[in-house]
Design a protein around this motif. Structure first.
Motif: not given
Length: 524
Positions: A167-170, A174-175, A490-491, A516-517
């Protein structure tokens, strides 16, 4: 500096009281797994074990079976707290001479140690320490578990078989780390596309892409069937050692076979007519205890919303406690660098509690994946000072000095809470402040988690939530340089806590409002 944020947005997490149990974790799906165990009649420890393995799947950059950590637990029928310590250790074959100083400044990661040639203590298989999570969960299960081990691990295997939803947070996580993730082919294959870009979906559509975690799923099934022996002595151990040594590390089968988690007595801190139980030894617990001791003399609390005198007392106590830690324990972590840690807390309907913190250390740990097991590996060697002759200098077969700080406390009125956080050295201050909000000011769990905090990480300055009143910020500026900032997704400018509370027969939980999680799920 102009910030590109909404000035009208508010964020709130609702806390619901229940006579059932509660699991509060940094990821909702892991909390749901733990809550399902409570529904099935499991103990708080059973739920914690299930949550531990599940959260390694849904937050693989934070923790997992190749991580280390600690659990503080409360047994209601005994009226007693215990600690399970499952911190990482350095391998027996580790040679400090293989980590020569580069002479070119400081490390770029969590700790500003002198830089090591090729960052061998930070990234790659040479940074991997002996992991402790599986042994820690097994030890807790042996002493306090009620449900079959297999039933607690298999739900995580199911999550891994499905694969983490991208999703957007993953994608964001990773980016932000894609450059270092690309250095290991197996890590790149798991998290990146074509070895360079984060796996991501179309931003205007529903995303159904998942990480390939099938090798991880198989490892979890083996742990479910064979217990900790499968991890430390069996097929998993052989695969793990072969993969690490093929990539230049020195972890051995003997290291894994000899690893033992420890069941020990907690550090007991008497405070304001109540008690707080923390982790002893090479953790954040002793420094946390010192900070509370200093706070007791610095602060004359008044019930209700904390004011300027509370925050200045926080700042002085934390600054002094960290200075003592630096002198005696050798921990000099950079307060700006993000750690790779997760925390979850559990309470069951009978009042048993667990506060569990586990960590890969850096975000994505060593940035190395073991292809045969699907495990993202820790970089626990970075916990050691590479310069010889220091309190925490790098050496073989040595327990790592960590800063995790899970606690269980009870205030003078009998309310009991289990709290901890992720966030590197920011953890200690967050846990101290939340404990003080509850014990000094009588705040509810919901109020405590929504109250602004500061961070003082031993560097002679304060990072303050800009939501604090002007008079609080002004009082802080009189004693330390202050940088005001907001709580972000984040961060994280501050630590990311999760906690539960038992008040009478009612249980409740809450997580960092900006996570968010993170969520608190009821069960049992």
């Amino acid at each position: 500096m102009t910030e590109n944020f909404s000035s009208t947005q508010t964020i709130h997490k609702t806390v619901i009281a229940t006579k059932g149990g509660v699991v509060a974790a940094q990821h909702r799906r892991a909390a749901e797994v733990g809550a399902a165990v409570l529904d099935a009649g499991g103990d708080a420890v059973d739920a914690a074990i299930a949550t531990s393995f599940a959260i390694g799947v849904v937050e693989p950059w934070m923790s997992g079976p190749a991580a280390g950590g600690a659990m503080v637990l409360w047994r209601a029928n005994e009226g007693r707290a215990r600690v399970v310590n499952f911190g990482c250790r350095s391998p027996r074959e580790l040679n400090p001479a293989n980590y020569p100083l580069s002479g070119t400044g400081k490390s770029s990661d969590l700790f500003p140690w002198p830089s090591v040639v090729d960052d061998r203590n930070v990234m790659g298989a040479t940074a991997v320490a002996v992991p402790g999570v599986v042994a820690g969960m097994d030890l807790a299960h042996q002493h306090f578990g009620r449900m079959p081990w297999k039933d607690l691990v298999m739900p995580a295997a199911g999550l891994a078989e499905e694969g983490l939803l991208v999703d957007w947070y993953t994608t964001l996580v990773t980016a932000a780390n894609a450059r270092v993730l690309s250095k290991d082919p197996d890590t790149a294959a798991m998290f990146l596309e074509q070895g360079h870009w984060p796996i991501a979906g179309e931003w205007t559509s529903l995303n159904e892409r998942h990480l390939d975690q099938k090798a991880f799923a198989q490892t979890l099934r083996q742990i479910a069937e064979g217990g900790s022996k499968a991890f430390y002595q069996g097929d998993i151990a052989a695969k793990l050692v072969n993969d690490i040594r093929a990539k230049g590390g020195c972890l051995s089968m003997q290291d894994l076979a000899d690893y033992r988690a420890e069941l020990v007595e907690p550090l007991t801190i008497n405070y304001r007519g109540g008690r707080v139980f923390a982790t002893p030894g090479l953790t954040g617990g002793p420094t946390f205890g010192k900070a509370l001791e200093l706070l007791a003399s610095e602060l004359n609390p008044v019930k209700g919303t904390p004011g300027a005198s509370t925050y200045t007392a926080f700042a002085r106590a934390l600054d002094a406690a960290f200075k003592l830690r630096f002198e005696n324990m050798g921990d000099h972590e950079s307060p700006k660098a993000p750690g790779s840690t997760t925390h979850f807390s559990v309470v069951d309907r009978h009042g048993n509690m667990c506060a569990v913190t586990q960590t890969l250390l850096s975000i994505f740990g060593s940035r190395v994946v073991s292809p045969s097991t699907g495990l993202l590996l820790n970089n626990g060697i970075m916990w050691f000072d590479p310069e010889p002759g220091k309190p925490n200098s790098l050496a073989p077969n040595k327990r790592c000095l960590a800063n995790y700080n899970p606690v269980i406390g009870e205030d003078a009125s009998g309310r009991r809470f289990a709290i901890g956080a992720s966030g590197g050295r920011k953890i200690l201050g967050a846990v101290m402040q939340l404990s003080s909000f509850i014990m000094d000011h009588g705040l509810s769990l919901e109020e405590a988690f929504h109250t602004p905090r500061i961070d003082v990480s031993g560097v002679g300055k304060v990072t303050a939530d800009q939501a604090l009143p002007a008079d609080v910020l002004a009082a802080l500026e009189k004693i330390f340089p202050v940088t005001a900032t907001r709580r972000n997704v984040y961060p994280y400018a501050f630590a990311c806590p999760a906690g539960v509370m038992r008040d009478g027969e009612l249980n409740m939980g809450c997580t960092e409002i900006m996570s968010p999680y993170g969520d608190a799920i009821t069960g049992g």
